[in-house]
Enzyme design. Sequence first.
Site, mmCIF file in Angstrom:
data_model
loop_
_atom_site.group_PDB
_atom_site.id
_atom_site.type_symbol
_atom_site.label_atom_id
_atom_site.label_comp_id
_atom_site.label_asym_id
_atom_site.label_seq_id
_atom_site.Cartn_x
_atom_site.Cartn_y
_atom_site.Cartn_z
ATOM 1 N N LYS A 22 54.777 -13.672 -20.925
ATOM 2 C CA LYS A 22 53.912 -12.524 -20.185
ATOM 3 C C LYS A 22 55.079 -12.081 -19.280
ATOM 4 O O LYS A 22 54.890 -10.815 -19.058
ATOM 5 C CB LYS A 22 52.679 -13.010 -19.472
ATOM 6 C CG LYS A 22 52.291 -12.074 -18.425
ATOM 7 C CD LYS A 22 51.101 -12.901 -17.624
ATOM 8 C CE LYS A 22 51.452 -13.758 -16.303
ATOM 9 N NZ LYS A 22 51.787 -13.174 -15.197
ATOM 10 N N ASN A 23 55.812 -12.688 -18.494
ATOM 11 C CA ASN A 23 56.288 -12.272 -17.230
ATOM 12 C C ASN A 23 57.621 -11.482 -17.783
ATOM 13 O O ASN A 23 58.404 -11.149 -16.952
ATOM 14 C CB ASN A 23 56.708 -13.323 -16.412
ATOM 15 C CG ASN A 23 55.526 -13.772 -15.506
ATOM 16 O OD1 ASN A 23 54.460 -12.910 -15.693
ATOM 17 N ND2 ASN A 23 55.514 -14.640 -14.643
ATOM 18 N N CYS A 120 47.318 -11.581 -2.313
ATOM 19 C CA CYS A 120 46.585 -12.100 -3.384
ATOM 20 C C CYS A 120 46.389 -13.733 -3.230
ATOM 21 O O CYS A 120 46.717 -14.198 -2.104
ATOM 22 C CB CYS A 120 47.269 -11.860 -4.763
ATOM 23 S SG CYS A 120 48.630 -12.887 -4.894
ATOM 24 N N ARG A 125 52.759 -11.783 -0.506
ATOM 25 C CA ARG A 125 53.507 -11.274 -1.407
ATOM 26 C C ARG A 125 53.704 -9.709 -1.230
ATOM 27 O O ARG A 125 53.332 -8.869 -1.896
ATOM 28 C CB ARG A 125 52.587 -11.240 -2.831
ATOM 29 C CG ARG A 125 52.396 -12.676 -2.927
ATOM 30 C CD ARG A 125 51.966 -12.704 -4.674
ATOM 31 N NE ARG A 125 52.848 -12.539 -5.804
ATOM 32 C CZ ARG A 125 52.535 -12.737 -6.882
ATOM 33 N NH1 ARG A 125 51.434 -12.883 -7.486
ATOM 34 N NH2 ARG A 125 53.342 -12.395 -7.685
ATOM 35 N N PRO A 126 54.606 -9.561 -0.237
ATOM 36 C CA PRO A 126 54.990 -7.970 0.023
ATOM 37 C C PRO A 126 55.966 -7.560 -1.062
ATOM 38 O O PRO A 126 56.449 -8.215 -1.697
ATOM 39 C CB PRO A 126 55.618 -8.222 1.418
ATOM 40 C CG PRO A 126 55.923 -9.563 1.450
ATOM 41 C CD PRO A 126 55.191 -10.646 0.577
ATOM 42 N N ILE A 127 56.178 -6.226 -1.016
ATOM 43 C CA ILE A 127 57.138 -5.778 -1.741
ATOM 44 C C ILE A 127 58.223 -4.783 -0.867
ATOM 45 O O ILE A 127 58.982 -3.962 -1.500
ATOM 46 C CB ILE A 127 56.412 -4.849 -2.822
ATOM 47 C CG1 ILE A 127 55.677 -3.755 -2.504
ATOM 48 C CG2 ILE A 127 55.644 -5.716 -3.953
ATOM 49 C CD1 ILE A 127 55.484 -2.721 -3.485
ATOM 50 N N ASP A 308 55.345 -21.837 -10.759
ATOM 51 C CA ASP A 308 54.270 -21.278 -11.538
ATOM 52 C C ASP A 308 53.849 -22.757 -12.385
ATOM 53 O O ASP A 308 52.885 -22.605 -13.349
ATOM 54 C CB ASP A 308 54.679 -20.233 -12.867
ATOM 55 C CG ASP A 308 54.700 -18.939 -11.890
ATOM 56 O OD1 ASP A 308 54.410 -18.618 -11.032
ATOM 57 O OD2 ASP A 308 55.395 -17.960 -12.687
ATOM 58 N N ILE A 330 58.071 -21.528 -2.713
ATOM 59 C CA ILE A 330 58.098 -20.063 -2.898
ATOM 60 C C ILE A 330 56.763 -19.161 -2.452
ATOM 61 O O ILE A 330 57.170 -18.190 -1.740
ATOM 62 C CB ILE A 330 57.974 -19.807 -4.537
ATOM 63 C CG1 ILE A 330 59.168 -20.677 -5.115
ATOM 64 C CG2 ILE A 330 58.132 -18.361 -4.899
ATOM 65 C CD1 ILE A 330 60.783 -20.487 -4.984
ATOM 66 N N ARG A 400 44.515 -14.270 -18.175
ATOM 67 C CA ARG A 400 45.365 -13.174 -17.721
ATOM 68 C C ARG A 400 46.969 -13.520 -18.169
ATOM 69 O O ARG A 400 47.590 -12.792 -18.359
ATOM 70 C CB ARG A 400 45.535 -13.161 -16.114
ATOM 71 C CG ARG A 400 44.290 -12.423 -15.576
ATOM 72 C CD ARG A 400 44.649 -12.556 -13.977
ATOM 73 N NE ARG A 400 46.128 -11.840 -13.763
ATOM 74 C CZ ARG A 400 46.699 -11.900 -12.607
ATOM 75 N NH1 ARG A 400 46.187 -12.518 -11.389
ATOM 76 N NH2 ARG A 400 47.611 -11.205 -12.734
HETATM 77 N N1 EPU Z 1 58.949 -11.576 -1.363
HETATM 78 C C1 EPU Z 1 59.098 -10.771 -0.358
HETATM 79 N N2 EPU Z 1 59.359 -9.591 -0.230
HETATM 80 C C2 EPU Z 1 59.444 -8.851 -1.688
HETATM 81 C C3 EPU Z 1 59.080 -9.383 -2.886
HETATM 82 C C4 EPU Z 1 58.942 -10.833 -2.647
HETATM 83 O O1 EPU Z 1 59.149 -11.315 0.727
HETATM 84 O O2 EPU Z 1 59.600 -7.591 -1.642
HETATM 85 C C5 EPU Z 1 58.626 -12.919 -1.572
HETATM 86 C C6 EPU Z 1 57.328 -13.230 -1.887
HETATM 87 O O3 EPU Z 1 56.390 -13.235 -1.068
HETATM 88 C C7 EPU Z 1 57.624 -14.791 -2.468
HETATM 89 C C8 EPU Z 1 59.079 -15.077 -2.975
HETATM 90 O O4 EPU Z 1 59.568 -13.725 -2.354
HETATM 91 O O5 EPU Z 1 57.365 -15.527 -1.249
HETATM 92 C C9 EPU Z 1 59.264 -14.813 -4.325
HETATM 93 O O6 EPU Z 1 58.466 -13.766 -4.894
HETATM 94 P P1 EPU Z 1 58.889 -12.784 -6.194
HETATM 95 O O7 EPU Z 1 59.126 -11.605 -5.921
HETATM 96 O O8 EPU Z 1 60.067 -13.743 -6.925
HETATM 97 O O9 EPU Z 1 57.637 -12.866 -7.151
HETATM 98 P P2 EPU Z 1 57.187 -11.943 -8.052
HETATM 99 O O10 EPU Z 1 58.354 -11.324 -8.702
HETATM 100 O O11 EPU Z 1 55.905 -11.021 -7.539
HETATM 101 C C10 EPU Z 1 57.182 -13.208 -10.199
HETATM 102 C C11 EPU Z 1 56.259 -13.816 -11.349
HETATM 103 C C12 EPU Z 1 55.239 -14.754 -10.683
HETATM 104 C C13 EPU Z 1 56.052 -16.077 -10.257
HETATM 105 C C14 EPU Z 1 57.124 -15.583 -9.404
HETATM 106 C C15 EPU Z 1 57.977 -16.611 -8.720
HETATM 107 C C16 EPU Z 1 55.958 -11.750 -12.838
HETATM 108 C C17 EPU Z 1 55.140 -10.703 -13.062
HETATM 109 N N3 EPU Z 1 55.364 -12.596 -11.825
HETATM 110 O O12 EPU Z 1 56.381 -12.806 -9.272
HETATM 111 O O13 EPU Z 1 54.392 -15.278 -11.697
HETATM 112 O O14 EPU Z 1 54.848 -17.046 -9.661
HETATM 113 O O15 EPU Z 1 57.983 -14.388 -9.818
HETATM 114 O O16 EPU Z 1 58.740 -17.321 -9.936
HETATM 115 O O17 EPU Z 1 57.009 -11.835 -13.059
HETATM 116 C C18 EPU Z 1 52.461 -16.182 -12.713
HETATM 117 O O18 EPU Z 1 52.816 -15.920 -13.816
HETATM 118 O O19 EPU Z 1 51.381 -16.907 -12.380
HETATM 119 C C19 EPU Z 1 53.165 -15.473 -11.585
HETATM 120 C C20 EPU Z 1 52.441 -15.440 -10.260
#
Ligand code: EPU
Length: 434
Positions: A22-23, A120, A125-127, A308, A330, A400
Site C-alpha cells: 500500500k505505501n 490522527c 503528524r505535521p507536514i 508499522d 517514530i 485501509r
Molecule cells: N514529521 C514531521 N514533519 C513532517 C513529516 C513528518 O515532523 O513534515 C514527523 C512525523 O510526525 C513522525 C516522523 O516525522 O513523527 C516520521 O513521519 P513520516 O513522515 O516518515 O511518516 P509518513 O510519511 O506520514 C509513512 C507511512 C506510515 C509509516 C511512516 C513511518 C505512508 C503512506 N505512510 O508515513 O504508514 O508509519 O511512514 O514509517 O507511507 C501505515 O501504513 O499504517 C502507516 C501509518
Amino acid sequence: MDKFVIRGGNPLVGTVRVSGAKNAALPAMAAAILTEEPVILENIPDVRDIQTERNLLVSMGAEVELGYGRAHHRTTICCKNLVRPEAPYDLVKTMRASTLVLGPLVARFGRARVSLPGGCAIGARPIDLHIKGLEKLGATITQEHGFIEASADRLKGGQIVFDKITVTGTEDLMMAAALAEGETLIENCAREPEVSDLAALLNKMGARIEGAGTSTIRIQGVEKLHGARHRIIPDRIETGTFVVAAALTGGDLIVANCDPRHVGAVLQKVQECGVKIRANGDSVRVMGDNPLTAADLSTEEFPGFPTDMQAQYMALATQAEGASIITENIFENRFMHAQELVRMGANIKVEGRRAIVRGTTPLSAAAVQCSDLRASASLVLGALVADGESIIDRVYHIDRGYERIEEKLRSVGAQIRRIGEMLPKRAPAPLAAV
Ligand code: EPU
C-alpha cells in the site's frame, strides 16, 4: 460497520500470499500526475486507501482504469486532462497520504491546493517538512482556511536537508524535483524500500534520480516525464504481520510472494524470541513450535524495526516468557492497542514512549475496538490466540491497508469471519413507568 468474529486457538499452517505494498502504491499513483501519458501500475493492492486515492485522482479529472478479472490488481492512470489540482478535506482527512499529490501537482501544473491533514490516531503528524522542502525548490506557499496553496512558475533545483527523516516527505520532494529546473540534492532522506520503488518508477518515466535507498538523493530535473509500466513491491508490513501471526499461534507458515530483504529487522526480532525462520528468494517459512521468550524492541527508520510492526509485535510479546520493553521512537501516540490487549488479559504498562509487556499471560476473548490500521492487526493477532470468541469492532481501519485479511487467515486455518452490524434480536421491552 463490519466486525470480525475470531475464535482463537488454531495454529496457522500452509501458504499465504502477500499483496502489493500500500505505501509504495500510494506514491506511485501520485507520480502519474507528473505526466500526461498513461502510467500502468501492477500489483496494486485492493485496499481502502487505494480506493481513496483513486477517488482523489478522479475528483481532479484524471482517468483511472481498473484491470479486470486476473488483472484486477492493475491500475492505469492518465492525468492528461487533470483540471482541478486540489485535494479536498473529505479525502485528506480519511487518508493523510493524500498530501503526496502536493509535490507532483505544483511541479506539473504550477499550483496545488491541498487540505491540511490535521492530527490522527497515532500522533500529530505535521507536514512542515514537505512545505519547507517545496519552498526550497522555489514554491510560494500560503495557508488559509485549512488549505495549503502552493504555486511556482517552474520549480528550481535546490539543496534540502530534512531536520527529521520523513518517508512521504522524501517521496513528495523527489517527485517535485524530478520536474524542477536543474539539480536537487536531498539529505537525511528516508531509506525505506517504498522510496526506492518510487525512484525506480520515476526513472522509468524518464526522471534522473540517483541514491534512492540511501540518505542522500540527487535528482537532475527534466522538462517532461513520459508514461511507464511498473510492478509495485510486495507489502513488507503485511509480510511481517503474517510472520508474527505464525509465530504467535505456533504455526508452520510459508509467507509467499514477499521480499525477505525488506523484513530483515522483523525476522531477526522474532528469531530472537525463539522462532525458527527460513528465508529464501521470495518467501519466508516460519516455524513457531518453540516457546517464545521476551525480547526488547525499539522502532526505528528503515532498516530498523518498523513502527508499522510495533503493535503486532506487542501481541507476540504477551505470549513470550519474561518482560519485553517496547520503545516507540517514530510516533508519539502509537500505543492505543495496548489498552485493548489488556482487556483481553495482557499485562502491559505504558509509560510515555515505552510499553512494558510481561508474559506469558493467557488471553481471553473479548469485544475490542480498532483505533488505527496497525493497532487493528495487533488485536486480530491477539484474538487468534485468545481463549473463546472475540469480536473486533471497526474493522474498516484494517480494510485501509490489508487486502481481505480474513480470507487469507482463514485459508491457513484461522477461525475468523466478517459480520455486518449486529442488530438486537428483538426490540427491548419498554421501561415500566414508576
Ligand atoms: N514529521 C514531521 N514533519 C513532517 C513529516 C513528518 O515532523 O513534515 C514527523 C512525523 O510526525 C513522525 C516522523 O516525522 O513523527 C516520521 O513521519 P513520516 O513522515 O516518515 O511518516 P509518513 O510519511 O506520514 C509513512 C507511512 C506510515 C509509516 C511512516 C513511518 C505512508 C503512506 N505512510 O508515513 O504508514 O508509519 O511512514 O514509517 O507511507 C501505515 O501504513 O499504517 C502507516 C501509518
